[in-house]
Design a protein around this motif. Structure first.
Motif, PDB file in Angstrom:
ATOM      1  N   SER A 175       9.384   6.728 -31.760  1.00  0.00           N
ATOM      2  CA  SER A 175       9.729   6.391 -32.778  1.00  0.00           C
ATOM      3  C   SER A 175       8.485   5.485 -33.370  1.00  0.00           C
ATOM      4  CB  SER A 175      11.381   6.200 -33.433  1.00  0.00           C
ATOM      5  OG  SER A 175      11.755   7.464 -33.157  1.00  0.00           O
TER       6      SER A 175
ATOM      7  N   ARG B 195      20.321  20.512 -27.358  1.00  0.00           N
ATOM      8  CA  ARG B 195      19.879  18.367 -26.534  1.00  0.00           C
ATOM      9  C   ARG B 195      19.257  18.773 -25.582  1.00  0.00           C
ATOM     10  NH1 ARG B 195      22.143  13.885 -27.880  1.00  0.00           N
ATOM     11  NH2 ARG B 195      22.366  14.066 -30.066  1.00  0.00           N
TER      12      ARG B 195
ATOM     13  N   ILE C 112      12.307  15.083 -32.870  1.00  0.00           N
ATOM     14  CA  ILE C 112      12.804  13.817 -32.478  1.00  0.00           C
ATOM     15  C   ILE C 112      14.744  14.246 -33.751  1.00  0.00           C
ATOM     16  CG2 ILE C 112      13.410  10.793 -33.248  1.00  0.00           C
ATOM     17  CD1 ILE C 112      11.834  11.474 -30.826  1.00  0.00           C
ATOM     18  N   PRO C 113      14.364  14.462 -34.847  1.00  0.00           N
ATOM     19  CA  PRO C 113      15.857  14.752 -35.933  1.00  0.00           C
ATOM     20  C   PRO C 113      16.417  15.873 -35.097  1.00  0.00           C
ATOM     21  CG  PRO C 113      13.724  14.874 -37.249  1.00  0.00           C
ATOM     22  CD  PRO C 113      13.931  14.117 -35.843  1.00  0.00           C
ATOM     23  N   ILE C 114      14.893  16.681 -34.687  1.00  0.00           N
ATOM     24  CA  ILE C 114      16.094  18.011 -33.607  1.00  0.00           C
ATOM     25  C   ILE C 114      16.913  17.486 -33.124  1.00  0.00           C
ATOM     26  CG2 ILE C 114      15.768  20.317 -32.512  1.00  0.00           C
ATOM     27  CD1 ILE C 114      13.222  20.405 -33.738  1.00  0.00           C
TER      28      ILE C 114
ATOM     29  N   LYS D 293      18.770  14.195 -32.197  1.00  0.00           N
ATOM     30  CA  LYS D 293      19.889  13.775 -33.155  1.00  0.00           C
ATOM     31  C   LYS D 293      20.299  14.801 -33.423  1.00  0.00           C
ATOM     32  CE  LYS D 293      21.365  10.314 -35.185  1.00  0.00           C
ATOM     33  NZ  LYS D 293      23.319  10.405 -34.107  1.00  0.00           N
ATOM     34  N   PHE D 294      19.896  15.738 -34.510  1.00  0.00           N
ATOM     35  CA  PHE D 294      21.130  16.871 -35.227  1.00  0.00           C
ATOM     36  C   PHE D 294      21.047  18.119 -34.460  1.00  0.00           C
ATOM     37  CE2 PHE D 294      19.539  13.772 -38.211  1.00  0.00           C
ATOM     38  CZ  PHE D 294      19.837  12.818 -38.795  1.00  0.00           C
ATOM     39  N   SER D 295      20.722  18.158 -32.740  1.00  0.00           N
ATOM     40  CA  SER D 295      21.201  19.574 -32.310  1.00  0.00           C
ATOM     41  C   SER D 295      22.578  19.852 -31.861  1.00  0.00           C
ATOM     42  CB  SER D 295      19.482  19.619 -31.069  1.00  0.00           C
ATOM     43  OG  SER D 295      20.270  17.818 -30.071  1.00  0.00           O
TER      44      SER D 295
ATOM     45  N   TRP E 297      23.830  20.857 -35.236  1.00  0.00           N
ATOM     46  CA  TRP E 297      23.347  21.657 -35.998  1.00  0.00           C
ATOM     47  C   TRP E 297      23.434  23.387 -34.562  1.00  0.00           C
ATOM     48  CZ3 TRP E 297      18.045  19.858 -36.921  1.00  0.00           C
ATOM     49  CH2 TRP E 297      18.067  19.189 -37.490  1.00  0.00           C
TER      50      TRP E 297
END
Lengths: 252, 58
Positions: free
Chosen positions: A76, A132, A174-176, A178-180, A183
């Motif tokens: 980031s 993840r 990065i969001p993938i 975090k939220f893997s 989801w």
């Protein structure tokens, strides 16, 4: 008036010479604070109780989780620097994302190895290709690719612009990461610290984890400032050598 | 301690990577400082910058 003063202060900081002076002043304090927190964090990591299910392997979490957080935070920081390169074309932003890439690769490697060493006794396997773990592995490869790209180009400003575009494209990972765990159905457990309804882990484990996370973050910033300073010096050496070669050429 | 091998290996790998990173950054900085000092000794210096540990050049 205040706003223009703030902008001037920010642009002063963005000046490489001012940055070097600031780094000289800040680094000893940052390093000392990091050492103290690391010592306290390590002490707590080995003196707090083990988990009723995981036993002592919970102690691996105190290094695995901060390293995993840092692997994403470092990327980031690189993405923000990449915006600085592409929007403001600022040389210090180029230096920032170039210096951060090896640090990000190192922390991602720590997260992958320690995660694997926790996974074997707890999951019964060193590795699974779940969302993840796979997305973090892709992050590691992206760091290596960016390091290789920066080293393969002689012109630092051109390398910085190409790297900046790739960093921003790669930020989608990065969001993938975090939220893997939300989801997809992963073997990796969902978040238990940074949640909307607050941490779900016991304070016995939360305190060493948070202290180690702050210590690791300070370590990252120490190393990042040092690496940025090295890169500024490297560019100055290259500029002065070019100047010397030009002067020698004129003398012939 | 249960699963001591996994715990000790995890901390050892982390220590090795972090110490290598610190050493690499420190020695890289020292080498760059030395190069700048050598160039400075030859009278080559950027305008308006200080020599490492010295006063700003005119």
């Amino acid at each position: 008036m205040t706003e223009s003063l703030a902008i001037r202060k920010f642009s002063d900081l963005a000046n490489p010479t001012c940055f070097l002076a600031l780094a000289e002043r800040v680094l000893p304090w940052l390093a000392a604070l990091c050492c103290v927190l690391l010592a306290v964090g390590l002490f707590l990591s080995f003196t707090t109780e083990g988990d009723y299910q995981q036993g002592d392997t919970v102690r691996i979490m105190y290094i695995h989780v901060p390293a995993a957080w840092l692997s994403m935070m470092c990327y980031s920081v690189m993405a923000l620097s990449a915006i600085g390169t592409l929007v403001w074309r600022h040389p210090l932003a180029d230096v920032s994302h170039k210096a951060a890439a090896p640090l990000g690769a190192a922390f991602t490697l720590i997260a992958l190895v320690t995660g694997s060493l926790w996974g074997k006794p707890m999951w019964g396997t060193w590795w699974v290709w779940d969302a993840r773990l796979t997305s973090v592995f892709i992050l590691f490869l992206m760091y290596l690719g960016l390091i290789a790209l920066n080293r393969s180009m002689d012109d630092p400003s051109r390398a910085a612009r190409v790297s900046a575009v790739l960093i921003l494209v790669g930020f989608v990972n990065i969001p993938i990461i975090k939220f893997s765990v939300d989801w997809w159905n992963t073997l990796h457990q969902p978040a238990s610290v940074i949640r909307l309804d607050g941490p779900t882990i016991d304070p016995e484990f939360l305190w060493p984890l948070l202290i180690m996370a702050v210590a690791f973050t300070l370590l990252f910033f120490c190393l990042h400032i040092m690496a940025m300073r090295n890169e500024i010096w490297r560019r100055r050496v290259a500029t002065q050598r070019r100047l010397a070669a030009r002067m020698a050429g004129r003398g012939d | 301690m249960t699963h001591a091998f996994y715990i000790v290996t995890a901390y050892a790998v982390t220590a090795a990577v972090v110490l290598s990173l610190i050493a690499w950054t420190f020695f890289d900085g020292r080498a760059r400082r030395r190069e700048l000092a050598e160039l400075d000794a030859k009278g080559l210096r950027r305008r308006g910058t200080a020599a490492p540990g010295g006063a700003p050049s005119p």
